[in-house]
Scaffold this active site. Structure first.
Site, PDB file in Angstrom:
ATOM      1  N   SER A 124      19.715 -14.529  18.458  1.00  0.00           N
ATOM      2  CA  SER A 124      21.062 -15.075  18.229  1.00  0.00           C
ATOM      3  C   SER A 124      22.092 -14.267  19.000  1.00  0.00           C
ATOM      4  O   SER A 124      21.901 -13.066  19.238  1.00  0.00           O
ATOM      5  CB  SER A 124      21.363 -14.972  16.729  1.00  0.00           C
ATOM      6  OG  SER A 124      22.727 -15.190  16.481  1.00  0.00           O
ATOM      7  N   TYR A 148      21.575  -9.889   8.318  1.00  0.00           N
ATOM      8  CA  TYR A 148      20.976 -10.981   9.096  1.00  0.00           C
ATOM      9  C   TYR A 148      20.900 -10.589  10.573  1.00  0.00           C
ATOM     10  O   TYR A 148      19.845 -10.681  11.211  1.00  0.00           O
ATOM     11  CB  TYR A 148      21.792 -12.276   8.932  1.00  0.00           C
ATOM     12  CG  TYR A 148      21.457 -13.314   9.982  1.00  0.00           C
ATOM     13  CD1 TYR A 148      20.232 -13.987   9.953  1.00  0.00           C
ATOM     14  CD2 TYR A 148      22.350 -13.617  11.025  1.00  0.00           C
ATOM     15  CE1 TYR A 148      19.904 -14.920  10.937  1.00  0.00           C
ATOM     16  CE2 TYR A 148      22.040 -14.547  12.001  1.00  0.00           C
ATOM     17  CZ  TYR A 148      20.813 -15.200  11.957  1.00  0.00           C
ATOM     18  OH  TYR A 148      20.496 -16.111  12.935  1.00  0.00           O
ATOM     19  N   LYS A 152      17.584  -9.767  13.392  1.00  0.00           N
ATOM     20  CA  LYS A 152      17.365 -10.304  14.751  1.00  0.00           C
ATOM     21  C   LYS A 152      17.193  -9.157  15.749  1.00  0.00           C
ATOM     22  O   LYS A 152      16.297  -9.175  16.592  1.00  0.00           O
ATOM     23  CB  LYS A 152      18.534 -11.194  15.173  1.00  0.00           C
ATOM     24  CG  LYS A 152      18.651 -12.480  14.382  1.00  0.00           C
ATOM     25  CD  LYS A 152      17.460 -13.395  14.609  1.00  0.00           C
ATOM     26  CE  LYS A 152      17.486 -14.622  13.734  1.00  0.00           C
ATOM     27  NZ  LYS A 152      16.231 -15.368  13.710  1.00  0.00           N
TER      28      LYS A 152
HETATM   29  P1  NAD Z   1      16.980 -23.651   9.465  1.00  0.00           P
HETATM   30  O1  NAD Z   1      17.189 -22.909   8.206  1.00  0.00           O
HETATM   31  O2  NAD Z   1      17.413 -25.072   9.522  1.00  0.00           O
HETATM   32  O3  NAD Z   1      15.428 -23.588   9.893  1.00  0.00           O
HETATM   33  C1  NAD Z   1      14.608 -22.487   9.579  1.00  0.00           C
HETATM   34  C2  NAD Z   1      13.304 -23.045   8.992  1.00  0.00           C
HETATM   35  O4  NAD Z   1      12.432 -21.950   8.682  1.00  0.00           O
HETATM   36  C3  NAD Z   1      13.515 -23.817   7.706  1.00  0.00           C
HETATM   37  O5  NAD Z   1      12.847 -25.058   7.790  1.00  0.00           O
HETATM   38  C4  NAD Z   1      12.906 -22.931   6.620  1.00  0.00           C
HETATM   39  O6  NAD Z   1      12.397 -23.682   5.542  1.00  0.00           O
HETATM   40  C5  NAD Z   1      11.850 -22.187   7.413  1.00  0.00           C
HETATM   41  N1  NAD Z   1      11.466 -20.884   6.860  1.00  0.00           N
HETATM   42  C6  NAD Z   1      12.272 -19.833   6.541  1.00  0.00           C
HETATM   43  N2  NAD Z   1      11.548 -18.805   6.087  1.00  0.00           N
HETATM   44  C7  NAD Z   1      10.239 -19.185   6.130  1.00  0.00           C
HETATM   45  C8  NAD Z   1       9.013 -18.563   5.797  1.00  0.00           C
HETATM   46  N3  NAD Z   1       8.955 -17.328   5.284  1.00  0.00           N
HETATM   47  N4  NAD Z   1       7.861 -19.258   5.963  1.00  0.00           N
HETATM   48  C9  NAD Z   1       7.879 -20.513   6.463  1.00  0.00           C
HETATM   49  N5  NAD Z   1       9.011 -21.165   6.796  1.00  0.00           N
HETATM   50  C10 NAD Z   1      10.192 -20.504   6.631  1.00  0.00           C
HETATM   51  O7  NAD Z   1      17.667 -22.817  10.629  1.00  0.00           O
HETATM   52  P2  NAD Z   1      17.982 -23.230  12.128  1.00  0.00           P
HETATM   53  O8  NAD Z   1      19.443 -23.403  12.256  1.00  0.00           O
HETATM   54  O9  NAD Z   1      17.083 -24.300  12.570  1.00  0.00           O
HETATM   55  O10 NAD Z   1      17.614 -21.857  12.841  1.00  0.00           O
HETATM   56  C11 NAD Z   1      16.320 -21.608  13.365  1.00  0.00           C
HETATM   57  C12 NAD Z   1      16.246 -20.177  13.831  1.00  0.00           C
HETATM   58  O11 NAD Z   1      17.279 -19.950  14.788  1.00  0.00           O
HETATM   59  C13 NAD Z   1      16.472 -19.127  12.736  1.00  0.00           C
HETATM   60  O12 NAD Z   1      15.606 -18.051  12.981  1.00  0.00           O
HETATM   61  C14 NAD Z   1      17.912 -18.721  12.911  1.00  0.00           C
HETATM   62  O13 NAD Z   1      18.144 -17.432  12.462  1.00  0.00           O
HETATM   63  C15 NAD Z   1      18.085 -18.830  14.416  1.00  0.00           C
HETATM   64  N6  NAD Z   1      19.476 -19.071  14.831  1.00  0.00           N
HETATM   65  C16 NAD Z   1      20.161 -20.148  14.321  1.00  0.00           C
HETATM   66  C17 NAD Z   1      21.491 -20.356  14.705  1.00  0.00           C
HETATM   67  C18 NAD Z   1      22.275 -21.509  14.138  1.00  0.00           C
HETATM   68  O14 NAD Z   1      23.492 -21.502  14.266  1.00  0.00           O
HETATM   69  N7  NAD Z   1      21.677 -22.525  13.545  1.00  0.00           N
HETATM   70  C19 NAD Z   1      22.101 -19.486  15.615  1.00  0.00           C
HETATM   71  C20 NAD Z   1      21.360 -18.420  16.125  1.00  0.00           C
HETATM   72  C21 NAD Z   1      20.031 -18.225  15.723  1.00  0.00           C
HETATM   73  C1  UD1 Z   2      28.380 -17.522  12.485  1.00  0.00           C
HETATM   74  C2  UD1 Z   2      27.746 -16.226  12.029  1.00  0.00           C
HETATM   75  C3  UD1 Z   2      26.785 -15.739  13.101  1.00  0.00           C
HETATM   76  C4  UD1 Z   2      25.745 -16.812  13.412  1.00  0.00           C
HETATM   77  C5  UD1 Z   2      26.490 -18.092  13.833  1.00  0.00           C
HETATM   78  C6  UD1 Z   2      25.569 -19.239  14.103  1.00  0.00           C
HETATM   79  C7  UD1 Z   2      29.397 -15.137  10.555  1.00  0.00           C
HETATM   80  C8  UD1 Z   2      30.348 -13.988  10.428  1.00  0.00           C
HETATM   81  N1  UD1 Z   2      28.779 -15.226  11.750  1.00  0.00           N
HETATM   82  O1  UD1 Z   2      29.048 -17.250  13.682  1.00  0.00           O
HETATM   83  O2  UD1 Z   2      26.111 -14.575  12.686  1.00  0.00           O
HETATM   84  O3  UD1 Z   2      24.885 -16.395  14.460  1.00  0.00           O
HETATM   85  O4  UD1 Z   2      27.388 -18.474  12.769  1.00  0.00           O
HETATM   86  O5  UD1 Z   2      24.934 -19.616  12.925  1.00  0.00           O
HETATM   87  O6  UD1 Z   2      29.175 -15.899   9.638  1.00  0.00           O
HETATM   88  N2  UD1 Z   2      35.643 -21.195  11.226  1.00  0.00           N
HETATM   89  C9  UD1 Z   2      36.757 -21.636  10.553  1.00  0.00           C
HETATM   90  N3  UD1 Z   2      36.572 -22.264   9.354  1.00  0.00           N
HETATM   91  C10 UD1 Z   2      35.341 -22.487   8.803  1.00  0.00           C
HETATM   92  C11 UD1 Z   2      34.204 -22.034   9.516  1.00  0.00           C
HETATM   93  C12 UD1 Z   2      34.407 -21.373  10.721  1.00  0.00           C
HETATM   94  O7  UD1 Z   2      37.883 -21.468  10.994  1.00  0.00           O
HETATM   95  O8  UD1 Z   2      35.252 -23.053   7.693  1.00  0.00           O
HETATM   96  C13 UD1 Z   2      35.832 -20.545  12.541  1.00  0.00           C
HETATM   97  C14 UD1 Z   2      35.278 -19.141  12.626  1.00  0.00           C
HETATM   98  O9  UD1 Z   2      36.261 -18.196  12.273  1.00  0.00           O
HETATM   99  C15 UD1 Z   2      34.872 -19.053  14.116  1.00  0.00           C
HETATM  100  C16 UD1 Z   2      34.474 -20.483  14.468  1.00  0.00           C
HETATM  101  O10 UD1 Z   2      35.098 -21.320  13.475  1.00  0.00           O
HETATM  102  O11 UD1 Z   2      35.990 -18.719  14.896  1.00  0.00           O
HETATM  103  C17 UD1 Z   2      32.968 -20.717  14.420  1.00  0.00           C
HETATM  104  O12 UD1 Z   2      32.466 -20.252  13.180  1.00  0.00           O
HETATM  105  P1  UD1 Z   2      30.923 -20.438  12.749  1.00  0.00           P
HETATM  106  O13 UD1 Z   2      30.524 -21.839  12.964  1.00  0.00           O
HETATM  107  O14 UD1 Z   2      30.771 -19.865  11.379  1.00  0.00           O
HETATM  108  O15 UD1 Z   2      30.125 -19.567  13.825  1.00  0.00           O
HETATM  109  P2  UD1 Z   2      30.295 -18.013  14.218  1.00  0.00           P
HETATM  110  O16 UD1 Z   2      31.473 -17.398  13.586  1.00  0.00           O
HETATM  111  O17 UD1 Z   2      30.208 -17.917  15.688  1.00  0.00           O
END
Ligand code: NAD
Ligand code: UD1
Length: 355
Positions: A124, A148, A152
């Site tokens: 991430s 969290y 990572k």
């Molecule tokens: P998500 O929660 O929708 O998907 C994660 C999946 O992993 C879920 O289906 C959950 O049930 C499964 N899971 C969790 N722990 C498990 C375990 N112990 N055994 C088996 N299954 C398990 O999340 P996502 O948004 O699809 O994110 C996927 C990955 O990307 C995550 O590792 C997350 O940290 C990373 N990531 C997500 C974002 C984002 O904004 N969505 C940003 C950066 C990184």
């Molecule tokens: C958040 C997480 C980050 C994670 C990323 C993707 C935090 C502090 N950081 O980041 O670790 O990798 O999501 O999952 O939670 N905002 C508003 N109102 C809201 C929600 C968000 O104003 O209700 C603003 C935030 O201040 C930011 C932007 O929208 O400026 C995006 O926010 P968000 O979607 O939560 O993503 P990140 O802050 O980048």
């Protein structure tokens, strides 16, 4: 030969499964559905017309993970499974360390035992902590601001050590920026539990009438309009990045980090306007205090992924908003719980879908 997708029922995993199946890969999913629904698997089948072998299994259960490798000819793994809520990780750090880190250790142990050494890992942009300048390249200093983020960062370090110990491993660390949007069918998308923490799902729930107004976290940052700036990326572009990364790990060994972002930054208020344009819905908002731990500006330099993976994000902010809205409108309550009638449940907890 199959690709194992841990967390394949989740938001990014489900979109990646669709792209893989469309590209002709055989896919095996392992998920414990702690943050997703079996319905997502059914939707993947509906979109692609292909069956997906799914194991209801916890990554912490080494015996079960081993069984998945025994029963399938796995050649590489895309590892999405993990817990991802920043706030929750502060209250339950042990849960996060155990699930994310121990889960990865179990996976790598089993991979090693089966001589499978190609891994694409979901990292991430959070590993850059509070960046002091933008755009952010992969060689910027890393830092973690919460448990969290620390999981990572620690997993990245663990995977580097693993490669250093055995240079047959081939590992891509994909640092996602802010994934939003949904598949164009409107059948799969982001389905957060409870009140969303992230901006786009919050906006779509205001638009659908589930939430009253958006709280904009601060408008005094040094940005174009004072609100926070982020690099939003369409989840389908992100999914396609995984296919490129898979090609990379299949053709060379090493451990490399790649930013997956667009390289463009949009403010919160720009996102509100873009969404209003795409949905023709008004998004009422109020300015509130900044959220602790938020950076003012965060966007990627995506050049390395372009040069080394041949990948570029293609979809613009209007498409991201249109697709997020289509998903929300067609699924106001996200994935409903699947009717038991549609499932063949096996004694061991695995299941497959009836046609
Ligand atoms: P998500 O929660 O929708 O998907 C994660 C999946 O992993 C879920 O289906 C959950 O049930 C499964 N899971 C969790 N722990 C498990 C375990 N112990 N055994 C088996 N299954 C398990 O999340 P996502 O948004 O699809 O994110 C996927 C990955 O990307 C995550 O590792 C997350 O940290 C990373 N990531 C997500 C974002 C984002 O904004 N969505 C940003 C950066 C990184
Ligand atoms: C958040 C997480 C980050 C994670 C990323 C993707 C935090 C502090 N950081 O980041 O670790 O990798 O999501 O999952 O939670 N905002 C508003 N109102 C809201 C929600 C968000 O104003 O209700 C603003 C935030 O201040 C930011 C932007 O929208 O400026 C995006 O926010 P968000 O979607 O939560 O993503 P990140 O802050 O980048």
């Amino acid at each position: 030969m199959a690709v194992l997708i841990t967390g394949g029922a989740g938001y990014i995993g489900s979109h990646t499964c669709v792209e893989l199946l469309d590209a002709g890969f055989e896919v095996v999913i392992l998920d414990n559905f702690i943050n997703s629904k079996p319905e997502a698997i059914e939707r993947i089948r509906e979109i692609t017309g292909k069956e997906v072998k799914t194991y209801t299994a916890d990554l912490l259960n080494m015996e079960k993970v081993n069984q998945v490798f025994e029963e399938n000819d796995i050649e590489s793994v895309i590892h999405f499974a993990g817990l991802k809520a920043v706030g929750e990780s502060v209250y339950y750090p042990l849960r996060y360390y155990h699930n994310n880190i121990t889960g990865t250790l179990v996976l790598c142990e089993v991979m090693k035992a089966h001589n499978v050494k190609r891994l694409v890992f979901s990292s991430s942009a959070t590993v850059y902590g509070m960046p002091d300048r933008v755009p952010i390249s992969e060689d910027f200093p890393t830092a973690a601001l919460n448990p969290y983020g620390r999981t990572k960062l620690m997993i990245e370090e663990i995977l580097k050590d693993l490669y250093n110990s055995d240079q047959e491993w081939s590992i891509a660390l994909l640092r996602y920026f802010n994934p939003i949007g949904a598949h164009k069918s409107g059948l799969i998308g982001e389905d957060p539990n409870g009140i969303p923490n992230n901006l786009m799902p919050y906006i779509t729930q205001v638009a659908i009438g589930k939430l009253r107004e958006l709280n904009v976290f601060g408008n005094q940052y040094s940005t174009k309009d004072g609100t926070g700036v982020r690099d939003y990326i369409h989840v389908v572009d992100l999914a396609k990045g995984h296919l490129r990364a898979l090609e990379k790990v299949s053709t060379s060994s090493g451990v490399e980090a790649y930013n997956l972002g667009t390289g463009k930054g949009y403010s919160v208020l720009e996102m509100v306007s873009a969404f209003e344009k795409a949905s023709r819905e008004k998004i009422p908002y109020q300015i509130v205090e900044p959220r602790p731990g938020d950076a003012a500006i965060c966007y990627s330099n995506p050049l390395k992924a372009r040069e080394q993976l041949g990948w570029v994000a293609e979809k613009d902010i209007d498409q991201m908003c249109e697709d997020s809205w289509r998903w929300q409108k067609s699924n106001p309550n996200g994935y409903k719980n699947m009717q038991k009638d549609n499932l063949h449940l096996l004694k061991n907890g695995d299941f497959f879908m009836k046609k």
